[in-house]
Design an enzyme around this catalytic site. Structure first.
Site, PDB file in Angstrom:
ATOM      1  N   GLY A 178       0.808  -1.205   0.000  1.00  0.00           N
ATOM      2  CA  GLY A 178       0.000   0.000   0.000  1.00  0.00           C
ATOM      3  C   GLY A 178       0.843   1.258   0.000  1.00  0.00           C
ATOM      4  N   HIS A 222       2.673   4.566  -5.050  1.00  0.00           N
ATOM      5  CA  HIS A 222       3.212   5.664  -5.845  1.00  0.00           C
ATOM      6  C   HIS A 222       3.260   5.222  -7.306  1.00  0.00           C
ATOM      7  CE1 HIS A 222       6.926   3.345  -5.876  1.00  0.00           C
ATOM      8  NE2 HIS A 222       6.952   3.353  -4.553  1.00  0.00           N
ATOM      9  N   HIS A 236       4.399   1.650  -8.287  1.00  0.00           N
ATOM     10  CA  HIS A 236       3.411   0.574  -8.152  1.00  0.00           C
ATOM     11  C   HIS A 236       2.423   0.589  -9.319  1.00  0.00           C
ATOM     12  CE1 HIS A 236       4.423   1.351  -3.776  1.00  0.00           C
ATOM     13  NE2 HIS A 236       4.617   0.051  -3.856  1.00  0.00           N
TER      14      HIS A 236
END
EC number: 6.3.2.1
Length: 281
Positions: A31, A34, A37
């Site tokens: 999680g 940014h 990802h």
């Protein structure tokens, strides 16, 4: 996008896709997403019919005095970004779902050798935690393909080795590091940087670039390493490690090796930043 914290829900959806002969790509994350990802998810969508993502802040890979509790949880924003990037299924388990017997009683996966150097030496048990959670997630999702960032180079090699050693039928794809305009590798931990620290942080990339250039010009490993360490200290970093390794095995690099990787971790303020550069000498 379907979101569930339950293992059975994930398996049921993946089974339905499989029944139609469709392929599945997987992007595991912690999680606080940014652009790096999001690039993984978009790349995953280009590889397979469906993309599954996971968000799980894995307590097993955090050591004592590390930032487990401080790690940012941004589920609403992450879900929006994943949906926009093409993910169709999001697994958001709790520690109780992933480790129902607790960490002490959990069976674990450990990749010998490469797990114990570099980040593994600085963070004992870290890669055991990574390998265990990734193996569990692979067994839950059962993807055809899984994607990871090359920024976490050692992690990528640990996962590739685990998949090979355990004969898992999954293709592991490393995706190029996404950088800010300054050259700083994108990382969730960049959020810990003050404005002044963020301005100084590109020195990490500059140092390893200079090392590679020096090696290609015939300078010794020791010479380029000492110069780079000095430049990092001058920029305000406290180096954890800065090393030249064989790109495939992470053994100490020798002059005859062609495939090399420079790996570094360094502290600036509250943040521990990592970066690497893979090159041929």
């Amino acid at each position: 996008m379907i979101t569930s914290a339950h293992i059975d829900d994930i398996r049921t959806q993946v089974r339905a896709w499989r029944a139609k002969g469709e392929t599945v790509a997987f992007v595991p994350t912690m999680g606080n997403l940014h652009q790096g990802h999001i690039t993984l998810v978009k790349e995953a969508a280009s590889k397979c019919d469906h993309v599954v993502a996971s968000i799980f802040v894995n307590p097993m890979q955090f050591g004592q005095n590390e930032d487990l509790d401080a790690y940012p949880r941004t589920l609403a924003a992450d879900s929006e970004a994943l949906t926009a990037a093409g993910a169709e299924l999001l697994f958001t388990p709790t520690p109780a779902v992933m480790y129902p017997k607790g960490l002490e009683q959990q069976t674990y996966v450990e990749v010998p050798g490469i797990s114990n150097v570099l980040c593994g030496a600085s963070r004992p048990g870290h890669f055991r935690g990574v390998a265990t959670i990734v193996c569990k997630l692979f067994n839950i999702v059962q993807p055809d393909v899984a994607l990871f960032g090359n920024k976490d180079y050692q992690q990528l090699l640990v996962i590739k080795t685990m998949v090979e050693d355990l004969s898992l039928p999954i293709e592991i794809i490393g995706v190029d590091t996404i950088r800010e305009d300054s050259g700083l590798a994108m990382s969730s931990r960049n959020g810990y940087l003050t404005a002044a620290e963020k301005a100084a942080a590109p020195a990490l990339k500059q140092a390893i670039d200079a090392m590679a250039a020096g090696i290609k010009q015939g300078e010794s490993f020791e010479q380029v390493t000492e110069q780079a360490k000095a430049s990092l200290i001058a920029a305000g970093f406290t180096p954890d490690y800065l090393e030249i390794r064989h790109a495939h095995t992470l053994e100490q690099a020798q002059n005859q090796h062609q495939a090399l990787v420079i790996l570094t971790a360094a502290y600036i303020g509250k943040a521990r930043l990592i970066d690497n550069l893979r090159f041929d000498s």
